[in-house]
Design a protein around this motif. Structure first.
Motif, PDB file in Angstrom:
ATOM      1  N   UNK A   1       0.754  -1.101   0.116  1.00  7.31           N
ATOM      2  CA  UNK A   1       0.086  -0.205   0.183  1.00  7.31           C
ATOM      3  C   UNK A   1       0.927   1.206  -0.098  1.00  7.31           C
ATOM      4  N   UNK A   2       2.144   1.036   0.430  1.00 15.81           N
ATOM      5  CA  UNK A   2       3.029   2.335   0.326  1.00 15.81           C
ATOM      6  C   UNK A   2       4.520   1.758   0.465  1.00 15.81           C
ATOM      7  N   UNK A   3       5.244   2.754   0.213  1.00 12.84           N
ATOM      8  CA  UNK A   3       6.684   2.167   0.206  1.00 12.84           C
ATOM      9  C   UNK A   3       7.160   2.079   1.476  1.00 12.84           C
ATOM     10  N   UNK A   4       8.136   1.092   1.533  1.00 12.29           N
ATOM     11  CA  UNK A   4       8.548   0.769   2.787  1.00 12.29           C
ATOM     12  C   UNK A   4       9.386  -0.403   2.725  1.00 12.29           C
ATOM     13  N   UNK A   5      10.001  -1.126   3.714  1.00 15.69           N
ATOM     14  CA  UNK A   5      10.863  -2.384   3.976  1.00 15.69           C
ATOM     15  C   UNK A   5      10.072  -3.154   4.707  1.00 15.69           C
ATOM     16  N   UNK A   6       9.976  -4.533   4.361  1.00 19.89           N
ATOM     17  CA  UNK A   6       9.359  -5.635   5.105  1.00 19.89           C
ATOM     18  C   UNK A   6      10.045  -6.114   6.011  1.00 19.89           C
ATOM     19  N   UNK A   7       9.641  -5.895   7.601  1.00 24.29           N
ATOM     20  CA  UNK A   7      10.421  -6.155   8.450  1.00 24.29           C
ATOM     21  C   UNK A   7      10.008  -7.509   9.427  1.00 24.29           C
ATOM     22  N   UNK A   8       8.843  -7.696   8.748  1.00 21.44           N
ATOM     23  CA  UNK A   8       8.246  -9.169   9.506  1.00 21.44           C
ATOM     24  C   UNK A   8       7.048  -9.753   8.560  1.00 21.44           C
ATOM     25  N   UNK A   9       6.873 -10.856   8.723  1.00 28.43           N
ATOM     26  CA  UNK A   9       5.933 -11.497   7.753  1.00 28.43           C
ATOM     27  C   UNK A   9       5.053 -12.588   9.027  1.00 28.43           C
ATOM     28  N   UNK A  10       3.923 -12.749   8.505  1.00 36.18           N
ATOM     29  CA  UNK A  10       3.307 -13.593   9.565  1.00 36.18           C
ATOM     30  C   UNK A  10       3.466 -15.235   9.046  1.00 36.18           C
TER      31      UNK A  10
ATOM     32  N   UNK B   1       4.716  -6.728   8.276  1.00 32.73           N
ATOM     33  CA  UNK B   1       4.767  -5.400   8.679  1.00 32.73           C
ATOM     34  C   UNK B   1       5.931  -4.625   7.787  1.00 32.73           C
ATOM     35  N   UNK B   2       5.630  -3.552   7.389  1.00 35.12           N
ATOM     36  CA  UNK B   2       6.232  -2.544   6.842  1.00 35.12           C
ATOM     37  C   UNK B   2       7.098  -1.555   7.642  1.00 35.12           C
ATOM     38  N   UNK B   3       8.447  -1.146   7.428  1.00 36.27           N
ATOM     39  CA  UNK B   3       8.871  -0.245   8.301  1.00 36.27           C
ATOM     40  C   UNK B   3       8.757   1.296   7.266  1.00 36.27           C
ATOM     41  N   UNK B   4       8.189   2.233   7.772  1.00 41.59           N
ATOM     42  CA  UNK B   4       8.100   3.447   7.021  1.00 41.59           C
ATOM     43  C   UNK B   4       8.765   4.811   7.648  1.00 41.59           C
ATOM     44  N   UNK B   5       9.100   5.666   6.876  1.00 41.39           N
ATOM     45  CA  UNK B   5      10.080   6.532   7.227  1.00 41.39           C
ATOM     46  C   UNK B   5       9.041   7.953   7.683  1.00 41.39           C
ATOM     47  N   UNK B   6       7.820   7.803   7.152  1.00 43.47           N
ATOM     48  CA  UNK B   6       6.912   9.035   7.339  1.00 43.47           C
ATOM     49  C   UNK B   6       5.496   8.731   7.753  1.00 43.47           C
ATOM     50  N   UNK B   7       5.135   8.851   8.799  1.00 42.54           N
ATOM     51  CA  UNK B   7       3.851   8.228   9.255  1.00 42.54           C
ATOM     52  C   UNK B   7       2.833   9.011   8.401  1.00 42.54           C
TER      53      UNK B   7
END
Lengths: 119, 376
Positions: A65-74, A96-102
């Protein structure tokens, strides 16, 4: 919780966003029988196909849905895809995606808007 | 698109919260509130009720009054011993074309003074034309339009149906009989298309809803949609006409030679004499270049119809194709069937199926994937 037009939900937890599909989407898809998750550490761009799911009926993709880094999967999903049908907004989360800007979450629908969207 | 037909049980499906989809020109329930997976498992553990009224019911009545004349006449269109079918029994058959391809698969039942055929929904109009064209000198071909058809399948089917129609408990697999139920004449066969023991029941339109409701009200019976019907028949290794068999497949390619009795084969008393007999008898004697086989993907990814099959992970050309594939809820793994070259058709042969651009291992397997539980 925020919602996309692709029927994903996004929940902010610190600087990560948890992503799953809505109850409405799970119901429309029918029973899930297969889930293929991305590798942890993958950097994704909005609209990349990150997850493959198959229901009893057909295959579909879950888009980032947004740019980011996958940090965890189920990790439970590949063995038990039905978790998505049983608890789509809880145990049935995808990644779970790590994002820079909320603030990127601001563009998405809130629950009221989503409910109106699926009416 | 032409307007869709509705079966006489349409209102019942809607009241049971079915998800309705177009299928073979009808609006049919694909699933109810249980969902495909639970409906499938319920049928295997208790009993499921299916509306199959979209299928064609056709009576073949001999003009001479002697049913053997209708049996002999039908043998002109199928590579099956219809004359060997005894009163009160039913048998699987295939309409073939001049090239040995399959026009339809069907059930033929012997009811004493007439034969009763059940054919596929999508092909029923063509089947009736085919029957009329070839048999009307000897038989009247009577499409049955005033009856619904339901299937009750699963280990609890006998107990459930016997509560309404006690006589059915005496029937064995592939027996047929007529019963009275509250003034309605039921035509019952002990058969189905799920690999389970069970019954198919032809019921007059005006009695159909009440009859179906009486069954659904029972603890062990749940309504089951087309989604679970497909995964049930797939686990049972049964063909879906239009996917696994059609005019481009011959009965021997489709591994359906068990349906061709010896008497219709070379050397038999009534050998040949059906459309495509040269090709089909030759297939029986010489074998075919390809065969329909069961396929078990090694991973969890279903290999659906259209998945190409390769004999090596890096092979450039496919050797075959999946014709049906889904997740098998009772087997808890994906299952498929498809066509492969005969030398690669032995159980255990390792192949690769291409899913989303990736070659995934799949093994040829014996069918049925799950042993049938028919009451023989």
């Amino acid at each position: 919780m925020k919602y996309t037009e692709e029927h994903e939900w996004l929940r902010l937890e610190g600087d990560t966003v948890v992503v799953g599909i809505t109850e409405h989407a799970a119901e429309q898809l029918g029973d899930l029988v297969f889930v293929e998750l991305p590798d942890v550490g993958t950097t994704v761009a909005k609209d990349d196909e990150v997850v493959v799911i198959e229901s009893v009926k057909a295959a579909s993709d879950i888009l980032a849905p947004i740019d980011g880094e996958i940090v965890e999967v189920n990790e439970a999903l590949p063995e038990n895809p039905q978790l998505v049908n049983e608890d789509p907004t809880g145990d049935g989360w995808f990644f779970k995606l790590k994002i820079e800007d909320k603030s990127v979450l601001d563009e998405f629908m809130d629950e009221e808007a989503y409910n109106a969207f699926i009416e | 698109m032409a307007e869709l037909n509705r079966t006489v049980l349409y209102d019942l499906h809607v009241s049971l919260k079915a998800k309705m989809v177009p299928f073979a020109g009808y609006e049919m329930p694909v699933q109810y509130s249980l969902g495909v997976m639970k409906e499938h498992l319920h049928t295997r553990s208790a009993a499921g009720l299916f509306d199959v009224s979209h299928m064609g019911q056709v009576i073949l009545r001999p003009k001479s009054g002697d049913v053997a004349d209708a049996q002999r006449a039908l043998e002109r269109l199928v590579p099956v011993s219809v004359l060997g079918l005894k009163e009160g029994r039913q048998r699987y058959a295939l309409f073939t074309n001049e090239k040995g391809g399959i026009l339809d698969d069907l059930m033929v039942a012997h009811y004493g003074d007439h034969l009763m055929l059940v054919v596929n929904a999508a092909t029923k109009h063509d089947d009736i034309t085919h029957l009329t064209t070839h048999l009307s000198e000897l038989c009247s071909v009577e499409p049955v339009n005033d009856r619904a058809l339901v299937a009750l399948q699963g280990p609890a089917a006998e107990a459930a149906l016997a509560r309404l129609v006690p006589g059915v408990a005496e029937m064995r697999f592939m027996d047929v009989a007529k019963f009275d139920h509250e003034g309605a004449e039921l035509w019952v066969s002990r058969s189905g298309y799920t690999g389970e023991d069970g019954f198919e029941i032809s019921v007059p339109n005006d009695a159909a809803q009440g009859f179906a409701e009486a069954l659904i009200e029972m603890e062990e019976v749940a309504p089951i949609g087309l989604g679970a019907r497909d995964s049930l028949r797939l686990e049972a290794g049964l063909c879906l006409y239009g996917s696994d068999i059609d005019t481009t497949t011959t009965p021997v390619e489709a591994a359906l030679e068990w349906a061709i009795q010896k008497v219709r084969r070379t050397g038999g008393a009534r050998a040949g004499g059906f459309p495509g007999d040269t090709r089909i008898l030759n297939d029986l004697a010489e074998g075919t270049a390809r065969r329909r086989v069961g396929l078990l993907p090694e991973g969890r990814a279903p290999m659906r119809a259209g998945t190409l099959l390769f004999d090596a992970e890096d092979a450039s050309e496919p050797v075959g194709e999946v014709t049906s594939g889904a997740f098998g809820p009772s087997l808890e793994r994906p299952v498929s069937m498809g066509y492969v070259p005969t030398p690669l058709s032995d159980a255990g042969t390792k192949l690769w199926g291409e899913v989303r651009g990736k070659r995934l291992p799949v093994a040829v397997a014996d069918m049925p994937f799950r042993p049938a539980t028919y009451k023989r």
